[in-house]
Design a protein around this motif. Structure first.
Motif, PDB file in Angstrom:
ATOM      1  N   ALA A 100      -3.821  49.912  14.156  1.00  0.00           N
ATOM      2  CA  ALA A 100      -2.836  51.254  15.189  1.00  0.00           C
ATOM      3  C   ALA A 100      -1.233  50.742  14.129  1.00  0.00           C
ATOM      4  O   ALA A 100      -0.224  51.529  14.624  1.00  0.00           O
ATOM      5  N   ASN A 101      -0.876  49.248  14.068  1.00  0.00           N
ATOM      6  CA  ASN A 101       0.387  48.794  13.917  1.00  0.00           C
ATOM      7  C   ASN A 101       0.210  49.071  11.713  1.00  0.00           C
ATOM      8  O   ASN A 101       0.967  48.131  11.128  1.00  0.00           O
ATOM      9  N   GLY A 102      -0.806  49.488  11.338  1.00  0.00           N
ATOM     10  CA  GLY A 102      -1.084  50.015  10.056  1.00  0.00           C
ATOM     11  C   GLY A 102       0.763  50.329   9.091  1.00  0.00           C
ATOM     12  O   GLY A 102       0.273  49.894   7.484  1.00  0.00           O
ATOM     13  N   HIS A 103       1.392  51.000   9.779  1.00  0.00           N
ATOM     14  CA  HIS A 103       2.352  52.027   9.454  1.00  0.00           C
ATOM     15  C   HIS A 103       3.539  50.827   9.513  1.00  0.00           C
ATOM     16  O   HIS A 103       5.208  51.246   8.659  1.00  0.00           O
ATOM     17  N   LEU A 104       3.296  49.911  10.221  1.00  0.00           N
ATOM     18  CA  LEU A 104       4.661  48.676  10.314  1.00  0.00           C
ATOM     19  C   LEU A 104       4.662  47.237   9.576  1.00  0.00           C
ATOM     20  O   LEU A 104       4.919  46.547   9.021  1.00  0.00           O
ATOM     21  N   THR A 105       3.023  46.731   9.772  1.00  0.00           N
ATOM     22  CA  THR A 105       2.876  45.331   9.219  1.00  0.00           C
ATOM     23  C   THR A 105       1.797  45.689   8.360  1.00  0.00           C
ATOM     24  O   THR A 105       0.996  46.699   8.579  1.00  0.00           O
ATOM     25  N   PRO A 106       1.275  44.216   7.282  1.00  0.00           N
ATOM     26  CA  PRO A 106       0.763  44.698   7.012  1.00  0.00           C
ATOM     27  C   PRO A 106      -0.955  45.035   7.941  1.00  0.00           C
ATOM     28  O   PRO A 106      -1.493  44.475   8.769  1.00  0.00           O
ATOM     29  N   GLY A 107      -2.227  45.854   6.555  1.00  0.00           N
ATOM     30  CA  GLY A 107      -3.182  46.650   7.830  1.00  0.00           C
ATOM     31  C   GLY A 107      -3.285  48.042   7.630  1.00  0.00           C
ATOM     32  O   GLY A 107      -2.347  48.661   6.664  1.00  0.00           O
ATOM     33  N   GLY A 108      -4.485  47.970   7.996  1.00  0.00           N
ATOM     34  CA  GLY A 108      -4.649  49.525   8.429  1.00  0.00           C
ATOM     35  C   GLY A 108      -6.211  49.898   8.316  1.00  0.00           C
ATOM     36  O   GLY A 108      -6.606  48.926   8.586  1.00  0.00           O
ATOM     37  N   GLY A 109      -6.144  51.166   7.963  1.00  0.00           N
ATOM     38  CA  GLY A 109      -7.167  51.496   8.462  1.00  0.00           C
ATOM     39  C   GLY A 109      -8.463  50.490   7.880  1.00  0.00           C
ATOM     40  O   GLY A 109      -9.547  50.533   8.671  1.00  0.00           O
ATOM     41  N   PHE A 110      -8.173  50.746   6.482  1.00  0.00           N
ATOM     42  CA  PHE A 110      -9.470  49.793   5.775  1.00  0.00           C
ATOM     43  C   PHE A 110      -9.683  48.091   5.830  1.00  0.00           C
ATOM     44  O   PHE A 110     -10.721  47.636   6.106  1.00  0.00           O
ATOM     45  N   GLN A 111      -8.373  47.865   6.620  1.00  0.00           N
ATOM     46  CA  GLN A 111      -8.623  45.736   7.307  1.00  0.00           C
ATOM     47  C   GLN A 111      -9.600  46.553   8.426  1.00  0.00           C
ATOM     48  O   GLN A 111     -10.147  45.419   8.898  1.00  0.00           O
ATOM     49  N   GLY A 112      -8.662  47.642   9.470  1.00  0.00           N
ATOM     50  CA  GLY A 112      -9.097  47.942  10.658  1.00  0.00           C
ATOM     51  C   GLY A 112     -10.781  47.684  10.581  1.00  0.00           C
ATOM     52  O   GLY A 112     -11.390  47.481  11.734  1.00  0.00           O
ATOM     53  N   GLY A 113     -11.394  48.805  10.322  1.00  0.00           N
ATOM     54  CA  GLY A 113     -12.932  49.054  10.169  1.00  0.00           C
ATOM     55  C   GLY A 113     -13.604  48.300   9.707  1.00  0.00           C
ATOM     56  O   GLY A 113     -14.205  47.908  10.121  1.00  0.00           O
ATOM     57  N   ALA A 114     -12.827  47.197   8.473  1.00  0.00           N
ATOM     58  CA  ALA A 114     -13.858  46.427   8.359  1.00  0.00           C
ATOM     59  C   ALA A 114     -13.524  45.021   8.882  1.00  0.00           C
ATOM     60  O   ALA A 114     -14.949  44.818   9.066  1.00  0.00           O
ATOM     61  N   ILE A 115     -13.044  45.281   9.968  1.00  0.00           N
ATOM     62  CA  ILE A 115     -12.809  43.633  10.946  1.00  0.00           C
ATOM     63  C   ILE A 115     -13.398  44.671  12.662  1.00  0.00           C
ATOM     64  O   ILE A 115     -14.382  43.639  12.558  1.00  0.00           O
ATOM     65  N   ILE A 116     -13.746  45.535  12.491  1.00  0.00           N
ATOM     66  CA  ILE A 116     -14.460  46.829  13.196  1.00  0.00           C
ATOM     67  C   ILE A 116     -15.961  46.308  12.756  1.00  0.00           C
ATOM     68  O   ILE A 116     -16.966  45.516  14.108  1.00  0.00           O
ATOM     69  N   ALA A 117     -16.404  46.681  11.861  1.00  0.00           N
ATOM     70  CA  ALA A 117     -17.688  46.150  10.974  1.00  0.00           C
ATOM     71  C   ALA A 117     -18.068  44.707  11.283  1.00  0.00           C
ATOM     72  O   ALA A 117     -19.454  44.467  11.339  1.00  0.00           O
ATOM     73  N   SER A 118     -16.808  43.249  10.966  1.00  0.00           N
ATOM     74  CA  SER A 118     -17.523  42.495  11.572  1.00  0.00           C
ATOM     75  C   SER A 118     -18.143  42.442  12.896  1.00  0.00           C
ATOM     76  O   SER A 118     -19.277  41.345  12.979  1.00  0.00           O
ATOM     77  N   GLY A 119     -17.439  43.043  14.267  1.00  0.00           N
ATOM     78  CA  GLY A 119     -17.856  43.082  15.830  1.00  0.00           C
ATOM     79  C   GLY A 119     -19.023  43.306  14.903  1.00  0.00           C
ATOM     80  O   GLY A 119     -19.827  42.693  16.290  1.00  0.00           O
ATOM     81  N   VAL A 120     -19.187  43.738  14.642  1.00  0.00           N
ATOM     82  CA  VAL A 120     -20.697  45.044  14.965  1.00  0.00           C
ATOM     83  C   VAL A 120     -22.110  43.961  13.832  1.00  0.00           C
ATOM     84  O   VAL A 120     -22.658  43.770  15.175  1.00  0.00           O
ATOM     85  N   LEU A 121     -21.251  43.197  12.903  1.00  0.00           N
ATOM     86  CA  LEU A 121     -21.679  42.220  12.380  1.00  0.00           C
ATOM     87  C   LEU A 121     -22.673  41.096  13.503  1.00  0.00           C
ATOM     88  O   LEU A 121     -23.803  40.591  13.731  1.00  0.00           O
ATOM     89  N   LEU A 122     -21.609  40.924  14.365  1.00  0.00           N
ATOM     90  CA  LEU A 122     -22.054  39.405  15.247  1.00  0.00           C
ATOM     91  C   LEU A 122     -22.653  40.626  15.913  1.00  0.00           C
ATOM     92  O   LEU A 122     -23.659  39.362  16.435  1.00  0.00           O
ATOM     93  N   ILE A 123     -22.885  41.709  16.661  1.00  0.00           N
ATOM     94  CA  ILE A 123     -23.023  42.124  17.991  1.00  0.00           C
ATOM     95  C   ILE A 123     -25.120  42.132  17.180  1.00  0.00           C
ATOM     96  O   ILE A 123     -25.761  41.744  17.818  1.00  0.00           O
ATOM     97  N   LEU A 124     -24.697  42.202  15.892  1.00  0.00           N
ATOM     98  CA  LEU A 124     -25.871  42.216  15.343  1.00  0.00           C
ATOM     99  C   LEU A 124     -26.782  41.830  14.990  1.00  0.00           C
ATOM    100  O   LEU A 124     -27.737  40.696  15.161  1.00  0.00           O
TER     101      LEU A 124
END
Lengths: 118, 84, 232
Positions: free
Chosen positions: C122-146
């Motif tokens: 959500a802050n990709g246009h203001l600070t470092p980060g963005g869709g790809f990084q955020g998506g990878a972090i979400i996938a890490s959360g899913v990985l933890l559930i797995l």
């Protein structure tokens, strides 16, 4: 500093290629490819680095008016962003095919893959 | 300040090359996979020094996190095949 | 032996090319033309403070659409390759129970990790980060559930729905750009807003959020497929 990082990236590419060429275990070849991939990314980011400048993000320390003289080249960074994501996709694809190969042959040795030899 | 950053860069580069050699030449496959993850992790710190925080975040999350787990998921299913 | 010798010979050739590149390399003192255009125009044209985001989402938006498509294809092929010939084993295999610490910890941490992923894109246009990084972090959360609950098959239906709905909206916004703004994937669909505010930079936050959801769903689907492979 950029030169040191670039040299490290080149060495990583060479180490990765060496591993991919000399190992016979498929998983080890894929590991070597990921190492070479990281090396390519480091070289590309190092090309965009410029001495004494900062990241391409505008804020209080880098006002819009000064941007031209304060930030580094943002284009290689955007490229590498793409390259990393696609690299992970390629690794997943290689691993899936390695799994199928193991399922068929019960081995990970690439020299046992002889169907396409003549 | 600049000298310190330079020394840190040399240190990180040396650590990265060492980990890469372990990943490619070392005997044990799980250690090779972990070393490849370590290469990515050190590379992400190097990206931060090269003033590219976006790339550093991507490399840390994808290169050293998810990729390492992909390898271990596959390795866990292939017990016995790891000695070539 | 001869193989190893040939490999080293080849690498020596590549290394000499690299040496030539390295020793003749002269870092630029000034930004080149493309970079200067981006540095000068991003704040006024796009309104994003993170120039990398402006390049990825707007200036080179078509490349990003292609990249997301490649990632989608990868996830589909991984699913196809691994699903082929998978036997349905009904018996829940004798998996050792995961520790209490991991089970409770993942229940506490997984929502926080996914929230961090949403914050990053959500802050990709203001600070470092963005869709790809955020998506990878979400996938890490899913990985933890797995990892915490390997027996529970993660719902592929939810992942697939998120993936296709966000992809559809991404292309829909891109086409709306032709109708309402300057062209395909133009971010001037929405008002530019004030530089540095959360709701600014036109449609960039919206597009990056959709990219984040799509990338997160694709990575999660790759991880789920690989973790559900059979023990051989």
């Amino acid at each position: 500093m950029a030169q040191i990082a670039m040299a490290a990236g080149f060495i990583l590419i060479l180490v990765g290629f060496y591993g991919a060429l000399t190992n016979r275990n498929i998983l080890r070849m894929i590991v070597a490819f990921t190492v070479a991939d990281t090396g390519v990314n480091i070289v590309m980011v190092a090309v965009g680095y410029m001495r004494g400048r900062t990241a391409p993000i505008l804020d209080e320390t880098v006002p819009v008016a000064d941007a031209l003289s304060r930030i580094i080249d943002p284009v290689p960074q955007a490229l590498v962003l793409t390259a990393i994501v696609i690299g992970m996709g390629i690794t997943a694809l290689m691993l899936a095919f390695a799994y199928r190969f193991y399922e068929k042959k019960r081995t990970l040795d690439i020299t046992k893959c002889t169907e396409l030899k003549w | 300040m600049s000298g310190l950053v330079l020394a840190l860069t040399v240190l990180l580069a040396a650590a990265m090359i060492g980990a890469a050699l372990v990943a490619v030449i070392g005997k044990s496959l799980p250690i090779a996979i972990l070393s490849a993850g370590l290469v990515s992790l050190v590379a992400s710190v190097l990206f931060l020094l090269l003033a590219s925080p976006d790339v550093a975040m991507t490399e840390a999350a994808i290169g050293s996190g998810l990729t390492t787990f992909l390898f271990f998921f596959i390795l866990g299913r292939m017990r016995g095949g790891e000695h070539d | 032996m001869i193989r190893k010798f040939a490999a080293i010979l080849l690498l020596a050739g590549i290394a000499s090319i690299f040496m030539g590149l390295l020793f003749t390399y002269e870092p630029d003192a000034e930004l080149n033309t493309t970079a200067r255009y981006y540095a000068e125009r991003t704040a006024a044209d796009i309104g994003a403070t993170n120039i990398v985001t402006a390049i990825v989402v707007t200036y080179r938006g078509l490349d990003t659409l292609g990249e997301v498509t490649v990632l989608f294809l990868t996830a589909a092929i991984v699913g196809l390759v691994l699903a082929h010939g998978r036997r349905r084993t009904s018996d829940k295999r004798r998996l050792a129970p995961v520790g209490e610490l991991l089970a409770t910890g993942s229940r506490f941490l997984a929502p926080l990790i996914i929230l961090l992923g949403v914050y990053v894109f959500a802050n990709g246009h203001l600070t470092p980060g963005g869709g790809f990084q955020g998506g990878a972090i979400i996938a890490s959360g899913v990985l933890l559930i797995l990892l915490a609950d390997p027996c529970r098959c993660l719902s592929h239906r939810v992942i697939d729905t998120v993936e296709s709905v966000s992809g559809l909206f991404y292309v829909g916004i891109a086409i709306l750009g032709i109708v309402l703004a300057g062209g395909f994937l133009d971010s001037h669909l929405l008002p530019r807003g004030e530089l540095g505010a959360l709701f600014s930079a036109g449609a960039i936050p919206l597009i990056y959020a959709l990219i984040g959801l799509k990338v997160g769903a694709e990575f999660s689907s790759i991880l789920a497929h690989l973790s559900e492979t059979e023990e051989l």
